[in-house]
Enzyme design. Structure first.
Site: not given
Ligand code: KDG
Ligand code: MG
Length: 408
Positions: A147, A159, A216, A218, A242, A268, A289, A345, A408
């Site tokens: 990643r 991030y 990612d 995010h 992602e 996620e 995810r 991951e 975020w």
């Molecule tokens: O608790 C938040 C994290 O797990 C996150 O920011 C991690 O986005 C994430 C990832 O893809 O591992």
């Molecule tokens: Mg993520």
């Protein structure tokens, strides 16, 4: 076989973890992960006050019945706190069932569908040379899929780039930071959209076409911004993009999908099978995810993947360090058993965490394997855990240049 005790153990070796330990009248024990990053104590209360009293005396063999009982009898369904608590019970009961059967959990799920789980690690850097060094460092550790997160010119913090700690323990902190108030980060989507394709072009130029690369987003883009990014990354052949848009608005993925062939991964922060229903049926995503820990455990993870298999959607279970070694083991067992595994991951926990959680998995040549001990293959050293009491810690949050709070 009856449940006689259920203990909630909170420990913070490098970061906070919440673990449920169930013990049966036959002396078997099982572990479940209930860690909810930044809201850990809410799950502790949910478990101690509302779940543990219901577990005592129940038949430990009845995993599905216990799951349905906890889900439906509470009336207030879903949500990360509820589902992390139910996940911990589900995992602990699968652990016990494996120990009772003298088999690793993946055998109970149908046996191995592959020899190992392709894993990806997190490379990052504020500059291209730093990013290249990070990619090489991960390759030296054995990772074959990477990643890529990068600094953006003009932004101070971003991030995916470790903010607090360094060295061996760094992954256990990132991205949460210890402290009573979330750290503030800055964000500018237009600058990010301009910069990111140049980074992937440089990475492809340096590392060639073969290396699977992931990214990612995010949750930071609007649908049309995400569509634009997916399109601009197509020449660099990403394994996935992602969380390109906020997960609440699933319809956004329709628009993104119409514009780009970059594979999409999402979920996620989803808590239930139902969150994925439309996305899978309409084939709006390529990878699920979900994390065993925030999704109600092994039982629903298996169900969503069986549903996804009908649509050629694969797994990409969430495995940051806020998933404890117990949660990671749970999803490794599922990943080994299902046919539609995609990638896992794998951020490495630090030495202190590994001393609290004794594990039997292996990571070699880019592949994870959960090991062949009965159950999940993880044990918790209660004395070692007791050395590290809970410490308040939060994920950061974002503001735009004009002061607006952003995703975020
Ligand atoms: O608790 C938040 C994290 O797990 C996150 O920011 C991690 O986005 C994430 C990832 O893809 O591992
Ligand atoms: Mg993520």
């Amino acid at each position: 076989m009856k449940i006689v005790t259920a203990d909630v153990i909170v420990t913070s070796p490098n970061r906070n973890f919440v673990t449920l330990k169930i013990t049966t009248d036959e002396g078997l024990t099982g572990l479940g992960d209930a860690t909810l990053n930044g809201r850990e104590l809410a799950v502790v209360s949910y478990l101690r006050d509302h779940v543990v009293p219901l577990l005592i005396g129940r038949d430990a063999d009845r995993i599905e019945d216990t799951w349905q009982f906890l889900y439906r009898s509470g009336y207030w369904r879903r949500g990360p706190v509820t589902m992390a608590a139910i996940a911990a019970v589900d995992m602990a009961l699968w652990d016990i069932k494996g120990k009772a059967a003298q088999m690793p959990v993946y055998q109970l799920l149908g046996g191995a569908s592959r020899d190992g789980l392709m894993a990806y690690g997190h490379a990052s850097g504020t500059s291209l040379p730093a990013l290249f060094d990070s990619i090489r460092e991960h390759q030296e550790q054995g990772y074959r899929s990477i990643r890529v997160q990068t600094g953006v010119p003009g932004l101070k913090s971003i991030y995916g780039i470790a903010a607090q700690s360094t060295g061996e323990e760094r992954y256990d902190h990132e991205p949460a930071q210890r402290g009573a108030y979330p750290a503030e980060e800055d964000w500018d989507t237009r600058a990010y959209l301009r910069h990111l394709p140049t980074v992937f072009e440089a990475v492809r130029h340096e590392f060639g076409p073969d290396l699977p690369l992931l990214h990612d987003g995010h949750h930071r883009m609007t649908p049309i911004q995400a569509a634009k990014l997916g399109k601009s990354l197509e020449p660099y052949d990403l394994f996935w993009l992602e969380d390109c848009t906020p997960a609440e608005n699933q319809e956004a993925l329709r628009l993104v999908r119409q514009h780009t062939t970059t594979p999409l991964a999402i979920g996620e922060i989803f808590n239930t099978v139902w969150d994925f229903q439309a996305l899978i049926k309409e084939q709006l995503i390529d990878y699920v995810r979900a994390a065993s820990t925030h999704f109600g455990g092994i039982s629903p993870l298996r169900k969503v993947m069986d549903y996804a298999a009908q649509y050629q959607v694969k797994s990409g279970f969430h495995g940051p360090t806020d998933i404890s070694p117990v949660g990671l083991a749970a999803q490794m067992h599922v990943g080994l058993a299902i046919h539609n595994f995609g990638i896992q991951e794998y951020m490495q926990h630090g030495a202190r965490t590994n001393a609290v959680f004794q594990q039997s998995f292996t990571f070699a040549d880019g592949y994870l394997h959960p090991g062949d001990l009965p159950g999940l293959g993880v044990e918790l050293d209660v004395d070692e855990a007791g050395r590290y009491p809970y410490e308040v810690a939060y994920l950061p949050y974002n503001r735009l240049a004009d002061g607006t709070v952003h995703d975020w």
